[in-house]
Design an enzyme around this catalytic site. Structure first.
Site, short mmCIF file in Angstrom:
data_model
loop_
_atom_site.label_atom_id
_atom_site.label_comp_id
_atom_site.label_asym_id
_atom_site.label_seq_id
_atom_site.Cartn_x
_atom_site.Cartn_y
_atom_site.Cartn_z
N LYS A 144 14.46 76.11 12.48
CA LYS A 144 14.85 75.16 11.50
C LYS A 144 14.07 73.80 11.68
O LYS A 144 14.50 73.09 12.54
CB LYS A 144 16.62 74.69 11.53
CG LYS A 144 16.75 74.00 10.25
CD LYS A 144 17.94 72.98 10.40
CE LYS A 144 17.54 71.95 11.03
NZ LYS A 144 16.70 71.07 9.90
N GLY A 201 15.53 66.12 19.80
CA GLY A 201 16.18 65.23 18.90
C GLY A 201 16.99 64.26 19.48
O GLY A 201 16.80 63.82 20.62
N SER A 202 17.66 63.57 19.04
CA SER A 202 18.45 62.27 19.43
C SER A 202 19.62 62.73 20.30
O SER A 202 20.05 64.07 20.17
CB SER A 202 19.27 61.43 18.16
OG SER A 202 20.29 62.27 17.77
N ILE A 217 22.82 63.79 18.47
CA ILE A 217 22.83 65.30 17.83
C ILE A 217 22.79 66.23 18.92
O ILE A 217 23.46 67.30 18.79
CB ILE A 217 21.78 65.41 16.76
CG1 ILE A 217 21.80 64.27 15.70
CG2 ILE A 217 21.71 66.72 16.36
CD1 ILE A 217 22.98 64.13 14.81
N GLY A 218 22.24 65.82 19.93
CA GLY A 218 22.21 67.13 21.10
C GLY A 218 23.72 67.07 21.64
O GLY A 218 23.86 68.16 21.93
N GLU A 253 16.09 68.47 24.64
CA GLU A 253 15.25 67.57 24.91
C GLU A 253 15.48 66.37 23.97
O GLU A 253 15.05 66.42 22.71
CB GLU A 253 13.71 67.89 24.60
CG GLU A 253 12.76 67.08 25.27
CD GLU A 253 12.06 66.36 24.48
OE1 GLU A 253 12.70 64.94 24.62
OE2 GLU A 253 11.11 66.21 23.62
N CYS A 302 9.72 60.36 21.63
CA CYS A 302 10.82 60.17 22.45
C CYS A 302 10.37 59.72 24.01
O CYS A 302 11.14 59.10 24.79
CB CYS A 302 11.61 61.41 22.58
SG CYS A 302 10.46 62.86 23.05
N GLU A 338 17.29 53.35 21.65
CA GLU A 338 15.94 54.12 21.29
C GLU A 338 15.49 53.60 19.88
O GLU A 338 16.39 53.94 19.05
CB GLU A 338 15.93 55.71 21.46
CG GLU A 338 14.67 56.30 21.12
CD GLU A 338 14.70 57.82 21.28
OE1 GLU A 338 13.68 58.59 22.04
OE2 GLU A 338 15.57 58.33 20.97
#
Length: 507
Positions: free
Chosen positions: A182, A235-236, A239-240, A257, A291, A392
């Site tokens: 996705k 991603g962030s 969300i992780g 990651e 990142c 971040e």
């Protein structure tokens, strides 16, 4: 009044193009012009892709194919990435705003060599190895077999969709898995082309699928799907955490990651003739939307004013403009939402008392009236507890903070919930290496930045992630370890069955 038609892209499921009733619009971050549309997938499409991937996996059409044949197909895919580099660059940059120079060197230029590395791993990885054991309690032969986990899901961000996608697709395919990818809905085009190329070069239908859709719908479904055996996400951190929660329902393998706030120590002996440019390169490449960027620069108090002045001087030469122009150094950020998010952080930094030595908002000029622009920004009078130094930002924003001693610098770098990357600038290699050993980060660069090599592991400490991508052990994340014990005793009196049954066998 004539209208200019734009191309519509479909998803790729089970070896076929698949459309949806609704579509996403993809607009140029530089001009806001509509460049194309793409099918907006749903939970039903995610389920169809997983079903196709499971069917392909169980059939053995890829999972039981000899590793040499898998490797040969993957090498052909890598060759195609090289042959179609210009097309891949166009597909990537029209959506994410990367400059053509950056896309050539990083976003798409790394695709072929990274895919080739995983193709070579498909050949060299130790899928089976014998383990020497003691003769007690019985003589035996023991083997460790690494088997593909099954169906993998990859959820890929918008900043480096092709390369970060391949960090998941490459080892998954090398190990014999099927995969459903996705991409972020803003930047799916290069990965969609990658799936088509893979199919054209011999990856069977159902083994490599692309489903485009909202993260909250399609991404969440893949993370929680009972027939997905492993999920990989970049991603962030926020969300992780949600991905990990969703995956826990079926106890699937997870690699994450996540975010970073890279701390960089410029030692007093650093050679400013290159470390100034290096610090800007580490922070502002691709408008800071990486990142692993080095966004906190720690400078010895005796060198602070000189370093800030040189940073401002060099950053002022960064040329913003049309990302398709080879002379452009920095393009826009990816979206209006991202621009406004960065501006919100800058407003808060001002409210907290920070000083803007350079930038601090959108650049001026008629060429920047359209698109999503942030000027290179350097911030001083920052303490490590300010929001601008802790969260971040994902923009071309460098905070410069003084330190008193090396111990103080180590304390400042490590005082973060993140631990993805860190760095050191110094001409004293021994002292720099000693400092690097004290920094809690998955990668520490000395006298460079963004040096990601497929043969070396990449990932983070603390809330920057779980697991590692790349490196010689990359396939471990996409395989399960099975122990097979073959007992060679061959006689009842040599076996430990009397621990349970003491009655002798009848004569």
């Amino acid at each position: 009044m004539s209208t200019v038609s734009v191309k519509h892209h479909q998803m790729f499921i089970d070896g076929k193009d698949v459309d949806a009733p609704q579509a996403f619009e993809i607009r140029s971050p530089a001009t806001e012009e509509l460049v194309c549309t793409i099918a907006k997938g749903s939970v039903e499409h995610a389920d169809a892709a997983v079903e196709s991937a499971r069917r392909a996996f169980e059939s053995g059409v890829w999972s039981r194919k000899p590793k040499e044949e898998r490797a040969a197909i993957m090498k052909r895919i890598a060759d195609r990435f090289g042959e179609e580099l210009e097309e891949l660059i166009e597909l990537e940059t029209m959506a994410n705003g990367a400059t053509v120079r950056q896309a050539t060197g990083f976003h798409c230029g790394l695709a072929a060599p990274h895919m080739l590395y995983f193709a070579e791993q498909a050949e060299s990885y130790e899928f089976e190895r014998a383990i020497p054991t003691k003769a007690y309690p019985t003589h035996s032969v023991n083997t460790i077999i690494r088997e593909p986990v099954g169906v993998c899901a990859a959820i890929v961000p918008w900043n480096f969709p092709l390369v970060l996608g391949l960090w998941k697709i490459g080892p998954a395919l090398a190990a014999g898995n099927s995969i459903v990818v996705k991409p972020d809905e803003k930047t799916p085009l290069s990965l969609l082309r990658a799936a088509q190329i893979a199919y054209e070069e011999g990856v069977p239908a159902g083994v490599f699928n692309i489903v485009t859709g909202d993260g909250a719908e399609v991404g969440a479904r893949l993370a929680s799907h009972p027939d997905v055996d492993k999920v990989a996400f970049t991603g962030s951190t926020a969300i992780g955490r949600e991905i990990m929660r969703l995956a826990s329902g079926t106890v699937k393998k997870v690699s994450l990651e996540l975010g970073g706030k890279g701390g960089v120590v410029m030692m007093p002996d650093a050679d400013l003739s290159y470390s100034i440019d290096g610090a800007l390169f580490g922070c502002m490449l691709y408008s800071g939307q990486i990142c692993e960027s080095g966004t906190r620069l720690f400078v010895h108090k005796d060198k602070y004013d000189e370093v800030v002045a040189k940073l401002v001087e060099r950053a002022s030469t960064i040329k913003l403009g049309d990302p398709t122009d080879y002379d452009t150094d920095m393009g826009p950020v990816v979206s209006a939402r991202q621009r406004d998010r960065i501006l919100g952080y800058l407003d808060q930094a001002k409210a907290d008392g920070a000083t803007f030595a350079l930038g601090g908002g959108a650049p001026e000029g008629p060429e920047f009236e359209k698109g999503y622009w942030i000027a290179p920004t350097i911030i001083t009078n920052v303490t490590n507890d300010m929001q601008i130094a802790r969260e971040e930002i994902f923009g071309p924003v460098l905070v410069v903070i003084p330190y008193d001693s090396i111990d103080h610098a180590v304390e400042l770098v490590n005082d973060s919930e993140y631990g993805l990357t860190a760095g050191v600038w110094s001409t004293d290699y021994e002292a720099a290496s000693e400092l690097a050993a004290r920094l809690r980060a998955g990668t520490v660069w000395i006298n460079n930045w963004h040096m990601v090599d497929p043969s070396l592991p990449f990932g983070g400490y603390k809330q920057s992630g779980v697991g590692r991508e790349l490196g010689p052990d990359a396939l471990n994340e996409y395989t399960e370890a099975k122990h097979v014990h073959l007992d060679l005793a061959g006689r009842h009196d040599r076996l430990p069955f009397d621990l349970l049954i003491s009655t002798p066998l009848p004569e």
